[in-house]
Design a protein around this motif. Structure first.
Motif, PDB file in Angstrom:
ATOM      1  N   ASP A 109       4.431   0.834   5.185  1.00 40.70           N
ATOM      2  CA  ASP A 109       3.605   0.557   3.745  1.00 40.70           C
ATOM      3  C   ASP A 109       4.379   0.119   2.745  1.00 40.70           C
ATOM      4  O   ASP A 109       5.008   1.157   1.659  1.00 40.70           O
ATOM      5  N   LEU A 110       5.444  -1.162   2.564  1.00 39.85           N
ATOM      6  CA  LEU A 110       5.840  -1.329   1.185  1.00 39.85           C
ATOM      7  C   LEU A 110       5.404  -2.773   1.422  1.00 39.85           C
ATOM      8  O   LEU A 110       5.686  -3.508   2.376  1.00 39.85           O
TER       9      LEU A 110
ATOM     10  N   HIS B 177      -2.818   6.982   2.452  1.00 40.05           N
ATOM     11  CA  HIS B 177      -3.642   8.179   3.213  1.00 40.05           C
ATOM     12  C   HIS B 177      -4.483   7.916   4.526  1.00 40.05           C
ATOM     13  O   HIS B 177      -5.040   7.848   4.427  1.00 40.05           O
ATOM     14  N   THR B 178      -3.998   6.587   4.891  1.00 35.25           N
ATOM     15  CA  THR B 178      -4.750   6.151   6.242  1.00 35.25           C
ATOM     16  C   THR B 178      -4.798   7.150   7.414  1.00 35.25           C
ATOM     17  O   THR B 178      -3.786   7.181   7.724  1.00 35.25           O
TER      18      THR B 178
ATOM     19  N   THR C  56      -1.665   0.926   0.340  1.00 32.36           N
ATOM     20  CA  THR C  56      -1.969   2.539  -0.982  1.00 32.36           C
ATOM     21  C   THR C  56      -2.348   2.349  -1.979  1.00 32.36           C
ATOM     22  O   THR C  56      -3.191   2.758  -2.310  1.00 32.36           O
ATOM     23  N   ARG C  57      -2.673   0.588  -2.726  1.00 31.55           N
ATOM     24  CA  ARG C  57      -2.998   0.742  -4.060  1.00 31.55           C
ATOM     25  C   ARG C  57      -4.033  -0.551  -4.023  1.00 31.55           C
ATOM     26  O   ARG C  57      -4.914   0.764  -4.236  1.00 31.55           O
ATOM     27  N   ILE C  58      -3.828  -0.953  -2.683  1.00 33.20           N
ATOM     28  CA  ILE C  58      -5.837  -1.363  -1.995  1.00 33.20           C
ATOM     29  C   ILE C  58      -6.973   0.206  -1.694  1.00 33.20           C
ATOM     30  O   ILE C  58      -7.982   0.537  -2.540  1.00 33.20           O
TER      31      ILE C  58
END
Length: 305
Positions: A196-197, A171-172, A137-139
């Motif tokens: 995602d974690l 958001h994927t 998510t950060r990427i």
């Protein structure tokens, strides 16, 4: 919940041209695997000498595989290399349908790459971050296409590993996940989709295991050889945790633990002082010739490694 998925059919794009960022161990493996499965590959790194080393390594890997795997009829080293464009310039990525980013596991380094990819690559291109710990998510937030960003945690050696941990960011989109699974299917691999974690599934468990084994060496519980022998002989692992750390790179293990500790604020991820000391001393494992085992002398490394 983690799911194991098959690659769906009906491609929106044929995924013919794949950009690979980073020509280190993982990037070389991804590029080789892609070229062996008929893709056109754009392999990028910052220095020509790194690309020269990558070219020689791919030639050697393909030749070795042909000699010792017993397979016949696969592409020759020359055919594989002919499918790879080696470049220090992002401009050829304007033709990329899919990009696998393999830069070092440092947030600042990765963060500098994605805005460039976003500006150069076509709108339909999917970005896959080959990361073991950094939030997808950060990427995605570093781009203008977070719905087309996901994680692909390839394992080393890439051509020999049949499964890839595939990470869905906040958001994927499902279309991106489907595209990624189809892409992996074209490489002869299966994706296991997880959420995602930081650390995802494999490295959230593996980094603690390797780190605890380092603590045991530091505390004098047992030697590196005996710790790994217990895992190989008692649990049937192909490789013990310390040999695995040497294979991954002890510097990478340290960076991953630091990211996990920062992300979760949990002391269970605190790196063993011995690990920090070894990395500072340049004992990074196989790539430096010495880590918990000595790889500079033939036969000195553990048989399981």
């Amino acid at each position: 919940m983690a799911t194991t998925d098959k690659a769906p059919a009906a491609p929106a794009h044929d995924l013919a041209t794949i950009g690979v960022v980073g020509a280190g161990v993982m990037g070389v493996g991804v590029a080789q695997n892609l070229a062996q499965t008929g893709h056109r590959v754009l392999l990028l790194d910052l220095k020509d000498e790194v690309l020269d080393t990558a070219r020689a390594q791919i030639r050697q890997n393909v030749r070795f595989h042909g000699m010792f795997s017993g397979t016949r009829g696969g592409p020759s080293p020359a055919e594989v290399l002919e499918r790879i464009t080696f470049t220090t310039d992002y401009a050829p990525f304007r033709d990329a349908d899919f990009v696998v980013e393999n830069a070092t596991e440092k947030v600042a380094v990765k963060e500098s790459i994605y805005p460039v990819l976003d500006a150069v690559c076509p709108p339909h291109a999917v970005f896959a971050a080959n990361t073991s710990c950094i939030s997808i998510t950060r990427i995605g937030s570093w781009t203008g296409r977070p719905d087309r960003v996901l994680g692909m945690h390839f394992m080393n050696p890439v051509p020999l590993k049949p499964v890839v941990e595939t990470i869905r960011g906040f958001h994927t989109s499902q279309h991106t996940v489907n595209t990624a699974l189809r892409f992996l299917g074209q490489m002869g691999k299966e994706g296991i989709v997880v959420n995602d974690l930081p650390g995802f599934v494999s490295n959230r468990v593996l980094m603690i295991t390797i780190n605890e084994a380092v603590w045991e060496v530091q505390d004098g519980v047992a030697s590196a050889e005996d710790i790994d022998r217990i895992f190989v002989t008692c649990f049937g692992h192909k490789m013990g945790p310390l040999a695995t750390g040497d294979l991954i790179g002890l510097d990478t293990i340290l960076h991953s633990l630091q990211i996990l500790q920062e992300s979760y604020g949990d002391p269970k991820f605190r790196p063993a002082p011995l690990l920090v000391k070894m990395v500072d001393a340049g004992l990074h494992g196989r790539k430096s010739g010495r880590g918990f085992f000595d790889y500079s002398v033939p036969g000195a490394a553990p048989a399981a490694a």
